[in-house]
Design a protein around this motif. Structure first.
Motif, PDB file in Angstrom:
ATOM      1  N   UNK A  85       0.821  -1.215   0.000  1.00 38.54           N
ATOM      2  CA  UNK A  85       0.000   0.000   0.000  1.00 38.54           C
ATOM      3  C   UNK A  85       0.856   1.265   0.000  1.00 38.54           C
ATOM      4  N   UNK A  86       1.277   1.713   1.198  1.00 38.23           N
ATOM      5  CA  UNK A  86       1.871   3.045   1.298  1.00 38.23           C
ATOM      6  C   UNK A  86       3.210   3.158   0.580  1.00 38.23           C
ATOM      7  N   UNK A  87       4.047   2.133   0.636  1.00 35.02           N
ATOM      8  CA  UNK A  87       5.349   2.255  -0.016  1.00 35.02           C
ATOM      9  C   UNK A  87       5.222   2.375  -1.541  1.00 35.02           C
ATOM     10  N   UNK A  94       2.750  10.635   3.170  1.00 35.72           N
ATOM     11  CA  UNK A  94       2.047   9.522   3.823  1.00 35.72           C
ATOM     12  C   UNK A  94       3.028   8.494   4.365  1.00 35.72           C
ATOM     13  N   UNK A  95       4.112   8.256   3.633  1.00 31.76           N
ATOM     14  CA  UNK A  95       5.146   7.349   4.132  1.00 31.76           C
ATOM     15  C   UNK A  95       5.689   7.875   5.455  1.00 31.76           C
ATOM     16  N   UNK A 116       6.334   7.832  11.468  1.00 35.83           N
ATOM     17  CA  UNK A 116       6.282   8.581  12.724  1.00 35.83           C
ATOM     18  C   UNK A 116       5.155   8.086  13.633  1.00 35.83           C
ATOM     19  N   UNK A 117       4.020   7.745  13.046  1.00 33.57           N
ATOM     20  CA  UNK A 117       2.901   7.263  13.851  1.00 33.57           C
ATOM     21  C   UNK A 117       3.223   5.962  14.560  1.00 33.57           C
ATOM     22  N   UNK A 118       3.890   5.040  13.858  1.00 31.91           N
ATOM     23  CA  UNK A 118       4.222   3.757  14.480  1.00 31.91           C
ATOM     24  C   UNK A 118       5.323   3.905  15.521  1.00 31.91           C
ATOM     25  N   UNK A 142      13.230   7.253  -0.217  1.00 35.25           N
ATOM     26  CA  UNK A 142      13.975   8.350   0.401  1.00 35.25           C
ATOM     27  C   UNK A 142      13.160   8.996   1.521  1.00 35.25           C
ATOM     28  N   UNK A 143      11.843   9.076   1.339  1.00 37.26           N
ATOM     29  CA  UNK A 143      10.987   9.638   2.385  1.00 37.26           C
ATOM     30  C   UNK A 143      11.023   8.767   3.638  1.00 37.26           C
TER      31      UNK A 143
END
Length: 355
Positions: free
Chosen positions: A298-300, A307-308, A313-315, A343-344
């Protein structure tokens, strides 16, 4: 702290100074890294300052794979036989994926299993591992003994998944013969790594699917759990302070208590599309640590760089100051993952400020 010290403190939930960066690239992404970022021959693990390295694959006593040829009607030109005797057939479009061929899929008698020329691993053949571990430690890097196909996957690679499942249900003698053979080989390998002084032993078997476990808890507790527990117990008798990481993709929440009781210290990857990290952390984070959590389905590949970063940061916020999360993509990064997102991810690790 050195990268090694920082990582070990984090995985032991003893606090940490910096957030480690860790991911694996598929061959095409590794090539693009060298072409676009690092330069010819550049090592992306070194470029991104990753804190660990695998010490290398163990060498079996007998490296002649022709002993497995009798188990195949045909050895195709596009097929390779690995050291366990498993065939891997490639095609022009398969990239780094292959079709697997199982040497014992037609076995009908226990004697056929017991006579299989499974590799034998000895300390004498692998004395080089100690030197490699020492070399990594002198560089301030953690050393990893990697054997992420441990019992279940190794067994079904050799026997075939459908056949082994049927054995477990209806021909227990055959199943016992396959699992006993693989357990011994895997224990021998694990002990070589442990005695060589690796910091981390990376075990694993995929026992989950996208939305369900791969087998019943009853089957797991009968066939796999006791073997994994025996293996880890023997390893920790040799190296009580070794960190055992266990990998399984998919949904495996019903198995986590079994894995903890078997002796694992870190669970990978907490696949974001299958389990919610916050929920898993709240249930088990006082007993084990985690590696992964950033979705590679999904996100990657499909999220934005922002979003990445928010995911990373959230985890990390969930895990808190004591650590317990080596935040990373949950699997090998495939060609569809853009470099902006890779890179993000690395930037998010370096920019993170503990709450």
């Amino acid at each position: 702290m050195t990268p090694r010290e920082n990582l070990l403190h984090l995985l032991r939930r003893e606090g940490y100074e910096t957030v480690p960066v860790e991911f694996m690239l598929c061959p095409s992404l590794e090539k693009s890294f060298q072409e676009e970022i690092g330069g010819p021959g550049a090592d992306y693990m070194e470029y991104f300052g990753m804190p660990w390295r695998r010490v290398g694959e163990l060498i079996p006593e007998d490296t002649d794979i022709t002993r497995f040829y009798p188990y195949y009607d045909e050895i195709k030109d596009n097929m390779e036989i690995d050291e366990w005797g498993v065939g891997h057939e490639s095609s022009p479009t398969s990239m780094h994926m292959t079709k697997m061929h199982h040497p014992l899929e037609d076995a009908e008698e226990v004697e056929e299993i017991e006579s299989y020329p499974i590799p034998v691993y000895t300390e004498e053949k692998n004395v080089w591992v100690k030197d490699r571990v020492k070399e990594l430690h002198e560089k301030g890097l953690a050393s990893v003994g990697n054997m992420q196909c441990t019992i279940w996957e190794t067994a079904w690679y050799i026997r075939g998944m459908e056949n082994l499942m049927m054995d477990m249900l209806s021909d227990e003698e055959l199943a016992e013969a396959v699992f006993d053979m693989v357990e011994k080989m895997s224990t021998d390998r694990a002990l070589i790594y442990a005695k060589a002084g690796v910091d981390i032993l990376y075990l694993g078997d995929d026992i989950g699917m996208q939305h369900s476990i791969m087998m019943s808890e009853e089957m797991y507790s009968q066939w796999l759990y006791p073997r994994l527990k025996r293996l880890i117990s023997k390893v920790k008798e040799v190296r009580p302070d070794i960190i055992v990481i266990y990998h399984s993709c998919g949904y495996i929440e019903p198995f986590i208590n079994y894995l903890i009781d078997a002796g694992i210290d870190v669970l990978n990857p907490i696949q974001a599309e299958c389990m919610e990290f916050k929920e898993i952390y709240e249930k088990y984070g006082d007993r084990i640590s985690f590696h992964g959590t950033i979705g590679t389905q999904t996100v990657m590949p499909f999220g934005t760089p922002e979003e990445v970063k928010e995911n990373v940061w959230g985890n990390l916020d969930i895990a808190g100051e004591k650590g317990g999360l080596m935040v990373a993509p949950t699997h090998l990064l495939e060609p569809e993952v853009p470099w902006a997102n890779i890179l993000a991810y690395a930037e998010a690790c370096r920019e993170y400020k503990k709450k």
